[in-house]
Design a protein around this motif. Structure first.
Motif, PDB file in Angstrom:
ATOM      1  N   PRO A 103      16.742  -2.103 -30.464  1.00 31.27           N
ATOM      2  CA  PRO A 103      16.693  -3.539 -30.768  1.00 31.27           C
ATOM      3  C   PRO A 103      18.029  -4.018 -31.317  1.00 31.27           C
ATOM      4  CG  PRO A 103      15.553  -2.298 -32.476  1.00 31.27           C
ATOM      5  CD  PRO A 103      15.998  -1.300 -31.448  1.00 31.27           C
ATOM      6  N   THR A 104      18.808  -4.697 -30.486  1.00 33.94           N
ATOM      7  CA  THR A 104      20.112  -5.219 -30.888  1.00 33.94           C
ATOM      8  C   THR A 104      20.149  -6.723 -30.658  1.00 33.94           C
ATOM      9  OG1 THR A 104      21.027  -4.786 -28.688  1.00 33.94           O
ATOM     10  CG2 THR A 104      21.308  -3.068 -30.343  1.00 33.94           C
ATOM     11  N   SER A 105      21.163  -7.367 -31.193  1.00 30.50           N
ATOM     12  CA  SER A 105      21.277  -8.821 -31.128  1.00 30.50           C
ATOM     13  C   SER A 105      22.202  -9.238 -29.984  1.00 30.50           C
ATOM     14  CB  SER A 105      21.828  -9.364 -32.452  1.00 30.50           C
ATOM     15  OG  SER A 105      22.122 -10.738 -32.339  1.00 30.50           O
ATOM     16  N   THR A 106      21.659  -9.988 -29.043  1.00 28.55           N
ATOM     17  CA  THR A 106      22.474 -10.530 -27.950  1.00 28.55           C
ATOM     18  C   THR A 106      23.467 -11.550 -28.472  1.00 28.55           C
ATOM     19  OG1 THR A 106      20.569 -10.233 -26.477  1.00 28.55           O
ATOM     20  CG2 THR A 106      22.369 -11.615 -25.674  1.00 28.55           C
ATOM     21  N   THR A 107      23.071 -12.325 -29.464  1.00 30.89           N
ATOM     22  CA  THR A 107      23.970 -13.335 -30.037  1.00 30.89           C
ATOM     23  C   THR A 107      25.203 -12.695 -30.652  1.00 30.89           C
ATOM     24  OG1 THR A 107      22.160 -14.870 -30.467  1.00 30.89           O
ATOM     25  CG2 THR A 107      24.170 -15.157 -31.761  1.00 30.89           C
ATOM     26  N   HIS A 108      25.018 -11.595 -31.381  1.00 30.77           N
ATOM     27  CA  HIS A 108      26.169 -10.921 -31.984  1.00 30.77           C
ATOM     28  C   HIS A 108      27.096 -10.351 -30.917  1.00 30.77           C
ATOM     29  CE1 HIS A 108      23.444 -10.870 -35.525  1.00 30.77           C
ATOM     30  NE2 HIS A 108      24.568 -11.160 -36.127  1.00 30.77           N
ATOM     31  N   ALA A 109      26.509  -9.810 -29.870  1.00 35.56           N
ATOM     32  CA  ALA A 109      27.335  -9.294 -28.774  1.00 35.56           C
ATOM     33  C   ALA A 109      28.152 -10.404 -28.144  1.00 35.56           C
ATOM     34  CB  ALA A 109      26.438  -8.624 -27.732  1.00 35.56           C
ATOM     35  N   LEU A 110      27.527 -11.558 -27.941  1.00 39.04           N
ATOM     36  CA  LEU A 110      28.217 -12.686 -27.307  1.00 39.04           C
ATOM     37  C   LEU A 110      29.331 -13.228 -28.192  1.00 39.04           C
ATOM     38  CD1 LEU A 110      28.322 -14.686 -24.927  1.00 39.04           C
ATOM     39  CD2 LEU A 110      26.649 -16.078 -26.154  1.00 39.04           C
ATOM     40  N   LEU A 111      29.053 -13.420 -29.475  1.00 37.45           N
ATOM     41  CA  LEU A 111      30.069 -13.970 -30.376  1.00 37.45           C
ATOM     42  C   LEU A 111      31.248 -13.014 -30.545  1.00 37.45           C
ATOM     43  CD1 LEU A 111      27.825 -15.552 -33.148  1.00 37.45           C
ATOM     44  CD2 LEU A 111      29.115 -16.745 -31.382  1.00 37.45           C
ATOM     45  N   ALA A 112      30.956 -11.730 -30.680  1.00 37.98           N
ATOM     46  CA  ALA A 112      32.041 -10.758 -30.813  1.00 37.98           C
ATOM     47  C   ALA A 112      32.881 -10.707 -29.540  1.00 37.98           C
ATOM     48  CB  ALA A 112      31.469  -9.376 -31.120  1.00 37.98           C
ATOM     49  N   SER A 113      32.232 -10.778 -28.394  1.00 35.27           N
ATOM     50  CA  SER A 113      32.958 -10.760 -27.119  1.00 35.27           C
ATOM     51  C   SER A 113      33.822 -11.993 -26.961  1.00 35.27           C
ATOM     52  CB  SER A 113      31.958 -10.656 -25.958  1.00 35.27           C
ATOM     53  OG  SER A 113      31.200  -9.470 -26.042  1.00 35.27           O
ATOM     54  N   LEU A 114      33.307 -13.154 -27.338  1.00 32.51           N
ATOM     55  CA  LEU A 114      34.097 -14.386 -27.249  1.00 32.51           C
ATOM     56  C   LEU A 114      35.341 -14.313 -28.125  1.00 32.51           C
ATOM     57  CD1 LEU A 114      31.333 -17.145 -27.299  1.00 32.51           C
ATOM     58  CD2 LEU A 114      33.018 -16.789 -25.489  1.00 32.51           C
ATOM     59  N   GLU A 140      30.579 -15.981 -38.534  1.00 33.86           N
ATOM     60  CA  GLU A 140      29.167 -15.996 -38.170  1.00 33.86           C
ATOM     61  C   GLU A 140      28.639 -14.584 -37.932  1.00 33.86           C
ATOM     62  OE1 GLU A 140      28.696 -18.641 -34.884  1.00 33.86           O
ATOM     63  OE2 GLU A 140      28.610 -20.406 -36.157  1.00 33.86           O
ATOM     64  N   VAL A 141      29.413 -13.776 -37.226  1.00 35.44           N
ATOM     65  CA  VAL A 141      28.975 -12.402 -36.978  1.00 35.44           C
ATOM     66  C   VAL A 141      28.861 -11.634 -38.290  1.00 35.44           C
ATOM     67  CG1 VAL A 141      29.626 -10.204 -35.942  1.00 35.44           C
ATOM     68  CG2 VAL A 141      29.848 -12.301 -34.618  1.00 35.44           C
ATOM     69  N   LEU A 327      31.503  -4.073 -32.484  1.00 36.03           N
ATOM     70  CA  LEU A 327      32.696  -3.244 -32.296  1.00 36.03           C
ATOM     71  C   LEU A 327      32.917  -2.914 -30.819  1.00 36.03           C
ATOM     72  CD1 LEU A 327      32.365  -0.761 -35.297  1.00 36.03           C
ATOM     73  CD2 LEU A 327      33.781  -2.816 -35.132  1.00 36.03           C
ATOM     74  N   VAL A 328      31.873  -2.449 -30.149  1.00 38.01           N
ATOM     75  CA  VAL A 328      32.011  -2.064 -28.741  1.00 38.01           C
ATOM     76  C   VAL A 328      32.218  -3.294 -27.865  1.00 38.01           C
ATOM     77  CG1 VAL A 328      30.845  -0.985 -26.791  1.00 38.01           C
ATOM     78  CG2 VAL A 328      30.681   0.046 -29.069  1.00 38.01           C
ATOM     79  N   CYS A 329      31.400  -4.331 -28.081  1.00 36.11           N
ATOM     80  CA  CYS A 329      31.540  -5.529 -27.248  1.00 36.11           C
ATOM     81  C   CYS A 329      32.901  -6.184 -27.451  1.00 36.11           C
ATOM     82  CB  CYS A 329      30.418  -6.519 -27.556  1.00 36.11           C
ATOM     83  SG  CYS A 329      28.791  -5.981 -27.005  1.00 36.11           S
ATOM     84  N   GLY A 330      33.357  -6.226 -28.689  1.00 34.97           N
ATOM     85  CA  GLY A 330      34.673  -6.792 -28.934  1.00 34.97           C
ATOM     86  C   GLY A 330      35.777  -5.986 -28.271  1.00 34.97           C
ATOM     87  N   SER A 331      35.685  -4.667 -28.342  1.00 34.72           N
ATOM     88  CA  SER A 331      36.708  -3.821 -27.717  1.00 34.72           C
ATOM     89  C   SER A 331      36.717  -3.979 -26.201  1.00 34.72           C
ATOM     90  CB  SER A 331      36.465  -2.353 -28.093  1.00 34.72           C
ATOM     91  OG  SER A 331      36.543  -2.163 -29.486  1.00 34.72           O
ATOM     92  N   LEU A 332      35.527  -3.977 -25.603  1.00 34.84           N
ATOM     93  CA  LEU A 332      35.439  -4.130 -24.147  1.00 34.84           C
ATOM     94  C   LEU A 332      35.948  -5.498 -23.700  1.00 34.84           C
ATOM     95  CD1 LEU A 332      31.964  -2.491 -23.413  1.00 34.84           C
ATOM     96  CD2 LEU A 332      34.229  -1.547 -22.896  1.00 34.84           C
ATOM     97  N   ALA A 333      35.581  -6.540 -24.434  1.00 30.91           N
ATOM     98  CA  ALA A 333      36.027  -7.881 -24.061  1.00 30.91           C
ATOM     99  C   ALA A 333      37.536  -8.021 -24.206  1.00 30.91           C
ATOM    100  CB  ALA A 333      35.305  -8.921 -24.911  1.00 30.91           C
TER     101      ALA A 333
END
Length: 345
Positions: A103-114, A140-141, A327-333
């Motif tokens: 169970p992870t947060s899609t919103t956090h993934a999106l904001l970190a990626s942006l 926000e994150v 961390l992962v989403c931000g690095s990949l983005a």
């Protein structure tokens, strides 16, 4: 990098909306189904309908700021690719986490990626840093990642025992009936809040993508109401259809792997994130994740039992996924943006 990219970017945003519905469905329905407040079919249909209504409600809230989003300003052309990179990373991470029942947060993934993709655009293209992207997303994150689970855990622990004392009067049948009513109501409230969150996250990105595709922004007084309503309706349908998928693997994690609850404590664990979700959306304007608050509420409520019911190993694995998400989403983005933006530019 303008008009040819608009359609695939909008499709990616719709896919993220469907993913939000799919992955967030367990937060609304898992406890209600587990304790037979609702059947699985009724729970998913109710959640899907209220998710769609929530998207339309969120769109209505956004219409007040729509003229400010499109009037006069210059939309950087790289914003379109930036939004596409963030949406693609969010989509991939969400699918991966679902495969592992996390169970992870899609919103956090999106904001970190942006935020990370924006920093990559600054590095690759030499454009100026936009504080609204970098600082706002970072705050926000951080705030919702760190504070919302603590708040939900504390509220669940504080309210569980008083609720139990008040609600356990009468027969066992009456007590269970009250718990099931609370679980059913919380299902609707969480689903409605999910829809609002999806709208306020994704519809502004769609507007940004559209203005960036034009290249120089839209002139003052541009009428976008018809297109905005159509986009909101399509997003509502995508979120609702995604919700019908259920993501039962994640629901199993929430109801069986973390804590074994009784019906009343489950009702407390469900009502707390429902209340916080609306407080975060309507009052604080923060993305208080229903996943984070839901898990924290389950743990806090479970700790009030007279025996050791919390499975801390499973809780720790979920927490690792939470920390890894930005961390992962931000690095990949950042990596994708650093490679793709110069090629598209």
């Amino acid at each position: 990098m303008n008009a040819p990219l608009l359609v695939p970017v909008l499709v990616l945003l719709l896919a993220v909306g469907g993913l939000m519905g799919f992955r967030d469905a367990p937060n609304a329905v898992a406890l209600a189904v587990r304790f037979r407040a609702l059947t699985p079919r009724v729970a998913l249909i109710l959640s899907a309908l209220l998710n769609a209504v929530g998207v339309l409600l969120g769109a209505l809230m956004l219409t007040l700021g729509l003229p400010l989003m499109v009037a006069g300003g210059t939309a950087r052309p790289e914003v379109l690719a930036l939004v596409g990179v963030a949406a693609a990373v969010t989509l991939g991470w969400g699918v991966l986490a679902w495969r592992f029942r996390a169970p992870t947060s899609t919103t956090h993934a999106l904001l970190a990626s942006l935020a990370a993709a924006h920093v990559a655009s600054v590095s690759a293209l030499g454009s100026g840093l936009d504080p609204a992207f970098e600082n706002g997303a970072r705050w926000e994150v951080a705030a919702s990642l760190l504070l919302s689970p603590v708040l939900a855990w504390g509220l669940a622990r504080l309210t569980a025992r008083p609720v139990l004392r008040l609600a356990t009067t009468g027969t066992t049948v009456n007590v269970q009936h009250r718990a099931r009513i609370a679980l059913a109501v919380s299902t609707g409230l969480i689903a409605l809040g999910h829809g609002v969150q999806a709208a306020v996250r994704l519809l502004p990105l769609a507007v940004l993508a559209a203005t960036a595709a034009v290249g120089t922004g839209l002139p003052p007084g541009t009428e976008l109401s018809a297109a905005f309503v159509a986009a909101a309706a399509v997003l509502a349908a995508a979120v609702g259809i995604g919700t019908l998928g259920g993501a039962w693997g994640i629901a199993w994690t929430l109801t069986e792997r973390l804590v074994i609850l009784d019906p009343l404590r489950a009702a407390v664990a469900a009502v707390v994130p429902a209340v916080l979700l609306f407080a975060g959306t309507m009052l604080l304007h923060l993305p208080l994740s229903s996943t984070h608050t839901g898990v924290a509420g389950i743990v806090g409520s479970g700790q009030t039992q007279s025996y050791a019911s919390v499975r801390w190993g499973a809780v720790a694995r979920v927490a690792v996924w939470w920390v890894a998400t930005p961390l992962v989403c931000g690095s990949l983005a950042f990596a994708a943006g650093a490679v793709l933006l110069p090629l598209l530019g």
